[in-house]
Design a protein around this motif. Structure first.
Motif, PDB file in Angstrom:
ATOM      1  N   GLY A  18      70.422  17.085  55.034  1.00  0.00           N
ATOM      2  CA  GLY A  18      70.079  16.196  53.937  1.00  0.00           C
ATOM      3  C   GLY A  18      68.772  16.482  53.247  1.00  0.00           C
ATOM      4  N   ASP A  19      68.015  17.465  53.703  1.00  0.00           N
ATOM      5  CA  ASP A  19      66.766  17.857  53.049  1.00  0.00           C
ATOM      6  C   ASP A  19      66.604  19.364  53.155  1.00  0.00           C
ATOM      7  N   PRO A  20      66.847  20.120  52.077  1.00  0.00           N
ATOM      8  CA  PRO A  20      67.241  19.688  50.743  1.00  0.00           C
ATOM      9  C   PRO A  20      68.579  18.942  50.716  1.00  0.00           C
ATOM     10  N   PRO A  21      68.882  18.286  49.568  1.00  0.00           N
ATOM     11  CA  PRO A  21      70.163  17.581  49.465  1.00  0.00           C
ATOM     12  C   PRO A  21      71.339  18.509  49.764  1.00  0.00           C
ATOM     13  N   LEU A  40      71.594  28.587  62.046  1.00  0.00           N
ATOM     14  CA  LEU A  40      70.889  27.495  61.391  1.00  0.00           C
ATOM     15  C   LEU A  40      70.815  26.340  62.378  1.00  0.00           C
ATOM     16  N   GLU A  41      69.607  26.033  62.826  1.00  0.00           N
ATOM     17  CA  GLU A  41      69.405  24.832  63.642  1.00  0.00           C
ATOM     18  C   GLU A  41      69.305  23.652  62.683  1.00  0.00           C
ATOM     19  N   LEU A  42      70.319  22.809  62.707  1.00  0.00           N
ATOM     20  CA  LEU A  42      70.425  21.699  61.768  1.00  0.00           C
ATOM     21  C   LEU A  42      70.027  20.411  62.460  1.00  0.00           C
ATOM     22  N   GLY A  43      68.910  19.834  62.024  1.00  0.00           N
ATOM     23  CA  GLY A  43      68.451  18.593  62.623  1.00  0.00           C
ATOM     24  C   GLY A  43      69.159  17.391  62.032  1.00  0.00           C
ATOM     25  N   VAL A  44      69.689  16.528  62.891  1.00  0.00           N
ATOM     26  CA  VAL A  44      70.113  15.209  62.437  1.00  0.00           C
ATOM     27  C   VAL A  44      68.818  14.407  62.303  1.00  0.00           C
ATOM     28  N   PRO A  45      68.438  14.011  61.095  1.00  0.00           N
ATOM     29  CA  PRO A  45      67.077  13.480  60.911  1.00  0.00           C
ATOM     30  C   PRO A  45      66.810  12.228  61.731  1.00  0.00           C
ATOM     31  N   PHE A  46      65.589  12.154  62.226  1.00  0.00           N
ATOM     32  CA  PHE A  46      65.140  10.980  62.970  1.00  0.00           C
ATOM     33  C   PHE A  46      63.656  10.793  62.702  1.00  0.00           C
ATOM     34  N   PRO A  47      63.156   9.569  62.807  1.00  0.00           N
ATOM     35  CA  PRO A  47      61.768   9.289  62.423  1.00  0.00           C
ATOM     36  C   PRO A  47      60.780   9.524  63.555  1.00  0.00           C
ATOM     37  N   ASP A  48      59.531   9.752  63.167  1.00  0.00           N
ATOM     38  CA  ASP A  48      58.392   9.691  64.087  1.00  0.00           C
ATOM     39  C   ASP A  48      58.497  10.650  65.263  1.00  0.00           C
ATOM     40  N   ALA A  66      67.435   9.177  52.093  1.00  0.00           N
ATOM     41  CA  ALA A  66      68.666   9.456  51.354  1.00  0.00           C
ATOM     42  C   ALA A  66      69.903   8.959  52.089  1.00  0.00           C
ATOM     43  N   GLY A  67      69.708   8.379  53.274  1.00  0.00           N
ATOM     44  CA  GLY A  67      70.827   7.818  54.023  1.00  0.00           C
ATOM     45  C   GLY A  67      71.558   8.792  54.915  1.00  0.00           C
ATOM     46  N   THR A  68      70.959   9.941  55.199  1.00  0.00           N
ATOM     47  CA  THR A  68      71.637  10.968  55.992  1.00  0.00           C
ATOM     48  C   THR A  68      71.772  10.544  57.446  1.00  0.00           C
ATOM     49  N   GLY A  69      72.970  10.696  57.993  1.00  0.00           N
ATOM     50  CA  GLY A  69      73.231  10.379  59.387  1.00  0.00           C
ATOM     51  C   GLY A  69      74.054  11.456  60.062  1.00  0.00           C
ATOM     52  N   LEU A  70      74.474  11.177  61.275  1.00  0.00           N
ATOM     53  CA  LEU A  70      75.218  12.158  62.062  1.00  0.00           C
ATOM     54  C   LEU A  70      76.485  12.598  61.355  1.00  0.00           C
ATOM     55  N   GLU A  71      77.211  11.671  60.769  1.00  0.00           N
ATOM     56  CA  GLU A  71      78.484  11.999  60.134  1.00  0.00           C
ATOM     57  C   GLU A  71      78.283  12.986  58.988  1.00  0.00           C
TER      58      GLU A  71
END
Length: 278
Positions: A18-21, A40-48, A66-71
């Protein structure tokens, strides 16, 4: 055992889902495939994240906003699997943010079903890791384990015993994007220790920013180098400046290759007959 790095020195890069879109990220993945980036190591975004510096944390915050989640991340993995010849995607999921609110069974099943080449479980406490290893093995999902260059023998042994995709060897303590470049002589000791315990590939990261750093990682005996903050920072700068993110990252990836590999890949990319038709 999967062989994600068939021609050392292998190269893995990190980006957050989700980043970049995603429309841009799809084009980036196509470029990485053409340039024969291995993973490509793709991170499922998480905070902090306490293990990441400000560059990757800003990226995760943008993706979350942007609302990106696991799905969303796994839908990207499925698209990548369907059209890429070389690039493989490994999913990095955080225990507290992504796994615990669901269940280990749900997350492992979903990642395996996406066709991901592996999964790295970030921040998992010791008590939950055996469940992850068992469920991943049952689902046929390769596992990326982690340890530090200075980890105690028990941690190294666990990483070696359960790696079926590769071992991510973190070269130094501290947040990503900080710290010195890898030292080939110092890195040789933990690489050799892992090599004595596992046949899984070893990919070293943190502090890898240049082709010289990639060469040092390879000289230490590792199969691949992982480049994270440098890639994320270049994408961030390009997006903020209205640049061509795909072209900018293509230049970065080319510059990370040792000279002989860059020359070979440049020749192949300029010759359409060198690529098989789908």
């Amino acid at each position: 055992m999967t062989d994600l790095f068939p021609r050392p020195p292998g190269l893995a890069v990190f980006l957050n889902a989700g980043d970049p879109p995603f429309d841009v990220l799809d084009d980036i993945a196509d470029m990485l495939d053409e340039h024969e980036v291995d993973v490509l190591e793709l991170g499922v975004p998480f905070p902090d994240s306490i293990s990441d510096g400000p560059v990757i944390r800003r990226s995760a915050d943008r993706a979350l906003a942007a609302g990106t989640g696991l799905e969303d991340a796994l839908a990207f993995v499925e698209r990548s699997r369907a059209r890429h010849r070389h690039l493989r995607v490994v999913v990095l999921a955080d225990w507290a943010h992504t796994v615990r609110p669901r269940s280990m069974a749900e997350v492992v099943t979903a990642i395996a079903g996406s066709g991901a080449a592996g999964a790295l479980l970030h921040g998992a406490p010791p008590r939950v890791r055996p469940d992850f290893y068992e469920r991943a093995a049952a689902a046929g999902l390769p596992v990326v384990t982690t340890c530090y260059a200075s980890s105690p023998p028990a941690v190294v042994a666990e990483a070696a015993a359960h790696a079926s995709a590769y071992v991510y060897l973190v070269t130094h303590y501290g947040p990503s994007g900080a710290g010195p470049a890898p030292d080939a002589g110092a890195l040789r000791v933990p690489v050799d220790a892992l090599r004595a315990l596992t046949d899984a590939p070893i990919a070293a990261g943190f502090g890898v920013r240049t082709a010289a750093d990639v060469a040092r990682v390879h000289a230490a005996g590792a199969d691949a180098a992982v480049v994270g903050s440098t890639v994320v920072a270049r994408a961030e700068s390009s997006l903020a400046g209205g640049g061509d993110v795909v072209a900018d990252l293509a230049g970065l990836v080319t510059g990370l290759r040792p000279h002989h590999l860059s020359h070979r890949l440049s020749h192949r990319l300029s010759d359409p007959l060198s690529f098989p038709t789908p």
